[in-house]
Enzyme design. Structure first.
Site, PDB file in Angstrom:
ATOM      1  N   LYS A   4       0.880  -1.173   0.000  1.00 43.01           N
ATOM      2  CA  LYS A   4       0.000   0.000   0.000  1.00 43.01           C
ATOM      3  C   LYS A   4       0.915   1.220   0.000  1.00 43.01           C
ATOM      4  CE  LYS A   4      -1.440   2.949   2.602  1.00 43.01           C
ATOM      5  NZ  LYS A   4      -1.303   4.167   1.791  1.00 43.01           N
TER       6      LYS A   4
ATOM      7  N   GLU B 202      10.340   2.038  10.189  1.00 45.18           N
ATOM      8  CA  GLU B 202      11.306   3.074   9.777  1.00 45.18           C
ATOM      9  C   GLU B 202      10.572   4.397   9.905  1.00 45.18           C
ATOM     10  OE1 GLU B 202      14.360   2.473   8.851  1.00 45.18           O
ATOM     11  OE2 GLU B 202      14.308   0.345   8.408  1.00 45.18           O
TER      12      GLU B 202
ATOM     13  N   CYS C 218      14.197  11.850   5.727  1.00 44.41           N
ATOM     14  CA  CYS C 218      14.015  11.457   7.131  1.00 44.41           C
ATOM     15  C   CYS C 218      15.315  11.491   7.920  1.00 44.41           C
ATOM     16  CB  CYS C 218      13.406  10.072   7.199  1.00 44.41           C
ATOM     17  SG  CYS C 218      14.318   8.880   6.223  1.00 44.41           S
TER      18      CYS C 218
ATOM     19  N   GLU D  92      10.093  17.214  14.253  1.00 47.47           N
ATOM     20  CA  GLU D  92      10.531  16.956  12.879  1.00 47.47           C
ATOM     21  C   GLU D  92       9.777  17.910  11.966  1.00 47.47           C
ATOM     22  OE1 GLU D  92       9.255  13.341  10.840  1.00 47.47           O
ATOM     23  OE2 GLU D  92      11.276  13.118  10.043  1.00 47.47           O
TER      24      GLU D  92
HETATM   25  P1  NAD Z   1       2.580   8.958   7.226  1.00 55.09           P
HETATM   26  O1  NAD Z   1       2.822   8.160   8.458  1.00 55.09           O
HETATM   27  O2  NAD Z   1       1.509   9.962   7.226  1.00 55.09           O
HETATM   28  O3  NAD Z   1       2.232   7.970   6.018  1.00 55.09           O
HETATM   29  C1  NAD Z   1       3.109   6.927   5.637  1.00 55.09           C
HETATM   30  C2  NAD Z   1       2.295   5.768   5.108  1.00 55.09           C
HETATM   31  O4  NAD Z   1       1.554   5.219   6.194  1.00 55.09           O
HETATM   32  C3  NAD Z   1       1.269   6.168   4.054  1.00 55.09           C
HETATM   33  O5  NAD Z   1       1.199   5.137   3.093  1.00 55.09           O
HETATM   34  C4  NAD Z   1      -0.028   6.265   4.846  1.00 55.09           C
HETATM   35  O6  NAD Z   1      -1.156   6.037   4.076  1.00 55.09           O
HETATM   36  C5  NAD Z   1       0.186   5.153   5.871  1.00 55.09           C
HETATM   37  N1  NAD Z   1      -0.543   5.323   7.122  1.00 55.09           N
HETATM   38  C6  NAD Z   1      -0.746   6.467   7.811  1.00 55.09           C
HETATM   39  N2  NAD Z   1      -1.458   6.209   8.932  1.00 55.09           N
HETATM   40  C7  NAD Z   1      -1.692   4.868   8.950  1.00 55.09           C
HETATM   41  C8  NAD Z   1      -2.391   3.996   9.829  1.00 55.09           C
HETATM   42  N3  NAD Z   1      -3.001   4.438  10.919  1.00 55.09           N
HETATM   43  N4  NAD Z   1      -2.417   2.668   9.534  1.00 55.09           N
HETATM   44  C9  NAD Z   1      -1.808   2.196   8.429  1.00 55.09           C
HETATM   45  N5  NAD Z   1      -1.157   2.983   7.547  1.00 55.09           N
HETATM   46  C10 NAD Z   1      -1.101   4.302   7.797  1.00 55.09           C
HETATM   47  O7  NAD Z   1       3.978   9.577   6.807  1.00 55.09           O
HETATM   48  P2  NAD Z   1       4.273  10.478   5.523  1.00 55.09           P
HETATM   49  O8  NAD Z   1       3.766  11.829   5.809  1.00 55.09           O
HETATM   50  O9  NAD Z   1       3.819   9.783   4.289  1.00 55.09           O
HETATM   51  O10 NAD Z   1       5.868  10.449   5.480  1.00 55.09           O
HETATM   52  C11 NAD Z   1       6.662  11.304   6.207  1.00 55.09           C
HETATM   53  C12 NAD Z   1       7.209  10.625   7.430  1.00 55.09           C
HETATM   54  O11 NAD Z   1       7.916   9.435   7.066  1.00 55.09           O
HETATM   55  C13 NAD Z   1       8.229  11.469   8.139  1.00 55.09           C
HETATM   56  O12 NAD Z   1       8.021  11.379   9.530  1.00 55.09           O
HETATM   57  C14 NAD Z   1       9.550  10.824   7.773  1.00 55.09           C
HETATM   58  O13 NAD Z   1      10.588  11.060   8.672  1.00 55.09           O
HETATM   59  C15 NAD Z   1       9.172   9.401   7.708  1.00 55.09           C
HETATM   60  N6  NAD Z   1      10.142   8.630   6.914  1.00 55.09           N
HETATM   61  C16 NAD Z   1      10.968   7.756   7.556  1.00 55.09           C
HETATM   62  C17 NAD Z   1      11.918   7.046   6.835  1.00 55.09           C
HETATM   63  C18 NAD Z   1      12.848   6.073   7.494  1.00 55.09           C
HETATM   64  O14 NAD Z   1      13.415   5.225   6.801  1.00 55.09           O
HETATM   65  N7  NAD Z   1      13.067   6.124   8.789  1.00 55.09           N
HETATM   66  C19 NAD Z   1      12.012   7.235   5.464  1.00 55.09           C
HETATM   67  C20 NAD Z   1      11.159   8.145   4.858  1.00 55.09           C
HETATM   68  C21 NAD Z   1      10.204   8.835   5.591  1.00 55.09           C
END
Ligand code: NAD
Length: 475
Positions: A173, A248, A282, A382
């Site tokens: 997804k 992650e 990130c 962040e």
């Molecule tokens: P997000 O958590 O809003 O969304 C990420 C994914 O999770 C999306 O596909 C979203 O649809 C899904 N999601 C959100 N809530 C969910 C839930 N309750 N249940 C299941 N799935 C859910 O994050 P974002 O805004 O897309 O990305 C930015 C964040 O990702 C930042 O905090 C960044 O630091 C982090 N990030 C971390 C890494 C790493 O490797 N550590 C890499 C890239 C981004």
């Protein structure tokens, strides 16, 4: 048209219609225009994808590591022929400038594919223990994969190719913000001959589609990359069926610059890691800590280097920065910049509002704050935009305490000519990855963090091992 079937899901080797009419609009963040719609997957759609994966898992787990290496190499050769389609999607749905979208944002998948193919040769899929027993490293089962938007095909590659290398069938997804590149990838995997059900794609949001995947009792493991809040939600859902979870998550990585470092090189490396990809990295070194004797000079150097970063239209060639991914992200960044001003940080360059002439898209000015204190929101939160904060330190101990004074633990950066100090600090910093003197991560290295940055490891041997379960054989 970015992909052939934007309103369908890829399930069991076929493009199938969703069970609901609900759609998610996909926006170009440089213009605000809607460029496509994708379907929003329901629990029924997710269940169909998991069923297809479970059916395929029976035979896919019997494939040999050599079979799976051949599969990765076939994917690699098809991906090369479709790279321009992936790039176009990433440029338009993420707003990544042309050179970035057609370069690193797309090319990373090839690097990960080669590294996973090599890692298959390095892994012991079976080995003997000194006590006479042996261990078989088996595929853990059907895995659910949830990814964010900031480096979309990179995060998808780290999960999908590692799962396939381990022998796991998967349901992906991708982010609802950048779903188009994932649809192109599904076409690539289909053409490469991934067995029907080996890879399944269901688009949708987190609350409906992502949660249904995490909740599914037959999914053996969830691998999630995204925000800490999203990771916590997935871990809570997964706990109900005792799934393995790999997380992650976010970061607020410190960067320690000592007086004996090459200040100009250190600042160039740091600011390009923070401002590149519009600050949506990130592991970016967003908290700069500078040894006091060079602190005033460092402020001046940071301002001069930050002024060289140009913001502009992603459709144009060049090394400029594009917009951030969406309006929600833009407002989040603006409110933090405003909080920095309100809480008394010293704004060196940038600030609130859009750069001149770029009023339509979600553009942010590259921003540097100095003289920040540990309690300010711009230091603790962040930001995930092109914003960096600076403060001075006097001793090594103080620098380590400042660096570790965060909920996050993804990466840490050290700039010093003293190799002994770099080695000492590397062992004291609370982070999953430490980079010194401008070094970067290579393909095949384990990417991941500690604390609220999560505990998963992705890439190469470590990334494949996440999707394996050890079975003891004693006879
Ligand atoms: P997000 O958590 O809003 O969304 C990420 C994914 O999770 C999306 O596909 C979203 O649809 C899904 N999601 C959100 N809530 C969910 C839930 N309750 N249940 C299941 N799935 C859910 O994050 P974002 O805004 O897309 O990305 C930015 C964040 O990702 C930042 O905090 C960044 O630091 C982090 N990030 C971390 C890494 C790493 O490797 N550590 C890499 C890239 C981004």
């Amino acid at each position: 048209m970015y992909a052939q079937y934007p309103l369908k899901f890829y399930i069991g080797g076929n493009w199938v219609a969703p069970t609901s009419d609900a759609v998610i609009p996909v926006e170009n963040p440089a213009t605000g225009a809607e460029i496509a719609q994708v379907a929003l997957g329901t629990e029924t759609d997710v269940n169909a994808a998991v069923s297809a994966a479970l059916k395929a898992q029976k035979s896919f787990r019997q494939t040999t590591p050599a079979d799976r290496k051949d599969l990765l190499l076939r994917i690699l050769s098809i991906y090369e022929t479709r790279a321009a389609d992936v790039s176009k999607a990433i440029r338009d749905e993420l707003g990544a400038p042309y050179d970035l979208a057609y370069g690193a944002q797309t090319g990373v998948a090839l690097g990960h594919l080669r590294a996973f193919a090599d890692a298959i040769d390095q892994l012991d899929f079976e080995h003997n223990l000194p006590n006479g027993s042996s261990v078989i490293k088996e595929p853990i089962g059907v895995v659910g994969l949830i990814t964010p938007w900031n480096w979309p095909i990179h995060q998808i590659s780290l999960k999908v190719f590692a799962a396939l290398a381990a022998g796991c069938c998967c349901v992906l997804k991708p982010s609802e913000v950048t779903p188009l590149n994932a649809l192109v990838l599904a076409e690539i995997l289909d053409e490469a001959g991934v067995p029907a059900g080996g890879f399944n794609l269901v688009n949708g949001d987190g609350q409906t589609t992502g949660a249904a995947l995490a909740r599914h009792p037959k999914v053996a493991m969830m691998s999630f990359t995204g925000s800490t809040a999203g990771g916590m939600a997935v871990a809570q859902e997964s706990a109900k069926s005792i799934k393995k979870v790999a997380l992650e998550l976010g970061g607020k990585s410190p960067c320690l610059i000592f007086a004996d470092a090459d200040l100009d090189a250190a600042m160039k490396s740091t600011l390009s890691k923070v401002f590149g990809n519009s600050g949506q990295n990130c592991n970016a070194p967003t908290r700069i800590l500078v040894e006091r004797p060079i602190y005033e000079k460092a402020k001046q150097t940071a301002s001069e280097i930050a002024a060289t970063f140009v913001v502009g239209d992603p459709q144009k060639r060049g090394n400029h920065i594009g917009p951030v991914a969406n309006a929600r992200q833009w407002h989040h960044i603006q409110s933090l910049i405003q909080s920095g001003l309100d809480q008394g940080a010293n704004l060196l360059i940038g600030g609130p509002g859009k750069p001149d002439g770029l009023e339509n898209g979600h553009y942010v000015q590259p921003t540097v704050f100095a003289d920040v204190t540990a309690d300010m929101d711009i230091v603790t939160t962040e930001i995930f935009g092109p914003v960096v904060v600076m403060s001075p330190f006097d001793t090594e101990d103080e620098a380590v305490n400042f660096a570790n004074d965060t909920d996050y633990g993804l990466a840490a950066f050290v700039h010093s000519a003293d190799k002994g100090r770099v080695d000492r600090l590397t062992r004291q910093l609370e982070a999953g990855m430490v980079f010194s003197n401008g070094a970067d991560i290579s393909y095949g290295s384990p990417f991941g963090g500690c604390k609220k940055s999560g505990y998963g490891r992705e890439g190469g041997v470590y990334g494949i091992e996440e999707f394996q379960a050890a079975k003891l054989v004693s006879c």
